[in-house]
Design a protein around this motif. Structure first.
Motif: not given
Length: 141
Positions: A62-87
């Motif tokens: 991305n360019l600096q000062y761009d608005y960003v919207s990125l939807q992460m996806t998940v599969g498997g496991g048991t629904p009721g997911y909690r998300w976290s991100a590092v860096n």
């Protein structure tokens, strides 16, 4: 007089294999020492189906000062997911309930981002990818 031998019907053998496989699956996707034979393969398949897998979006730029919207996806496991991100790049955050990374990218540079999803049982999966924010010479031109 000879007593005829009895063969176990295939359905009964499958039920025994399923019972043995379910006995070795413990916890949110862990397998204790699997039994040999058909139950071992079934236990591995059950474990693979319950593993949490986060989709890797690939390198982001991305360019600096761009608005960003990125939807992460998940599969498997048991629904009721909690998300976290590092860096994440400066100015971006992840919605802990939906996995949407959004905001205005402010800090130029390249980062290695790791996004983790935790399912309702506590099992986790993650994806690691690069994210480059480019300083634009004229961000508002």
């Amino acid at each position: 007089m000879a007593v005829p031998s009895r063969r176990v019907p295939r359905t009964a053998a499958l039920i025994v294999a399923l019972a043995a496989a379910s006995a070795v699956v413990t916890g949110p996707a862990a397998v204790a020492a699997p039994a040999a034979g058909p139950a071992a393969g079934l236990a591995a398949a059950v474990t693979a189906a319950t593993a949490v897998t986060v989709g890797n979006p690939g390198t982001q730029t991305n360019l600096q000062y761009d608005y960003v919207s990125l939807q992460m996806t998940v599969g498997g496991g048991t629904p009721g997911y909690r998300w976290s991100a590092v860096n994440l790049p400066t100015g971006l955050t992840i919605n802990a309930s939906t996995g949407l990374i959004s905001g205005v990218a402010r800090g130029a540079g390249t980062r290695t981002v790791t996004v983790t999803a935790t399912d309702a049982t506590g099992a986790t999966g993650s994806a690691t990818f690069g994210w480059r924010v480019i300083r634009d010479a004229c961000p508002r031109c």
